[in-house]
Design an enzyme around this catalytic site. Structure first.
Site, mmCIF file in Angstrom:
data_model
loop_
_atom_site.group_PDB
_atom_site.id
_atom_site.type_symbol
_atom_site.label_atom_id
_atom_site.label_comp_id
_atom_site.label_asym_id
_atom_site.label_seq_id
_atom_site.Cartn_x
_atom_site.Cartn_y
_atom_site.Cartn_z
ATOM 1 C CG PHE A 1 34.486 84.180 62.471
ATOM 2 C CD1 PHE A 1 33.948 84.456 63.724
ATOM 3 C CD2 PHE A 1 34.080 83.023 61.813
ATOM 4 C CE1 PHE A 1 33.020 83.591 64.314
ATOM 5 C CE2 PHE A 1 33.151 82.155 62.383
ATOM 6 C CZ PHE A 1 32.623 82.444 63.643
ATOM 7 N N GLY A 2 37.577 82.766 63.364
ATOM 8 C CA GLY A 2 37.984 81.358 63.305
ATOM 9 C C GLY A 2 36.851 80.462 63.761
ATOM 10 C CE1 TYR A 3 35.950 79.074 58.903
ATOM 11 C CE2 TYR A 3 35.372 76.763 59.149
ATOM 12 C CZ TYR A 3 35.905 77.789 58.400
ATOM 13 O OH TYR A 3 36.416 77.534 57.150
ATOM 14 N N GLY A 4 37.231 76.724 63.162
ATOM 15 C CA GLY A 4 37.731 75.344 63.221
ATOM 16 C C GLY A 4 38.965 75.310 64.101
ATOM 17 C CB SER A 5 42.434 74.154 63.529
ATOM 18 O OG SER A 5 42.843 74.985 62.465
ATOM 19 C CD GLU B 1 43.397 77.860 58.030
ATOM 20 O OE1 GLU B 1 42.526 77.171 57.509
ATOM 21 O OE2 GLU B 1 43.806 77.685 59.203
#
Ligand code: SIN
Length: 190
Positions: A24-28, A99
């Site tokens: 799950f990605g929420y930024g870049s 990350e």
């Protein structure tokens, strides 16, 4: 927790032997998907809210002048919208490096647009990591973003790209959109 979380993340074995894992990605990770993925779908996770409270010393700032990037903080009533990617486990190798500035791989439940669910991974930077900056007035956060640059480019591009991606996906995020407004207002003055 040291600045470099790569070694710590390498020990995460929850999905060992899985052929693919949902990330799950929420930024870049929403707008910069420069890694191999098998499939991607808009998704959300419950109980977390997106905040520009994490320092960036390696991408959008430097050790001396960190930028600000997003992490997730606990909020039982919140739903955070983002993008889920189904990836081969080997893709965690480059992602752990990308990350590494404080983010840890954490197991999470996610819900896709059609209501179906999956267990997967999210990179989270917690309060106890060395790059944590924490809350500040939005004008101050926007000012820091306006002046910060790092090896991956200006911090402003990170904020504006995230806001544009959320808008395109029709996800509301008052924190991100208000920082975008503050930043653009500042840039219009100077
Ligand atoms: C993410 O996008 O999911 C993590 C934070 C970032 O890389 O911006």
């Amino acid at each position: 927790m040291s600045f470099d979380t790569t070694a710590h993340n390498r020990l995460m074995n929850h999905f060992d032997n899985h052929e693919s894992v949902w990330l799950f990605g929420y930024g870049s990770l929403i707008w910069k998907a420069d890694f191999d993925y098998l499939e991607r779908r808009p998704a959300s996770i419950r109980g977390w809210t997106r905040r520009f409270w994490q320092g960036s010393h390696d991408h959008r700032g430097t050790l001396e002048a960190p930028g600000r990037v997003v992490t997730l903080v606990r909020d039982p009533d919140a739903v955070c919208h983002g993008m889920a990617y189904r990836i081969a486990p080997s893709v965690f190798e480059p992602l752990d490096v990308r990350e590494k500035n404080g983010y840890l791989r954490v197991v999470t439940d996610m819900t896709f647009d059609d209501g179906s669910r999956a267990e997967g991974v999210v990179y989270l930077a917690r309060k106890d990591n060395a790059a944590w900056l924490g809350p500040a007035p939005e004008a101050e956060i926007a000012r820091q973003i306006a002046v910060s640059h790092g090896p991956s480019g200006p911090n402003r591009d990170y904020l504006l790209n995230l806001a544009a991606a959320l808008r395109e996906l029709e996800f509301d995020d008052p924190h991100v959109f208000s920082l975008e407004r503050e930043l653009l207002a500042m840039e219009a003055i100077y």
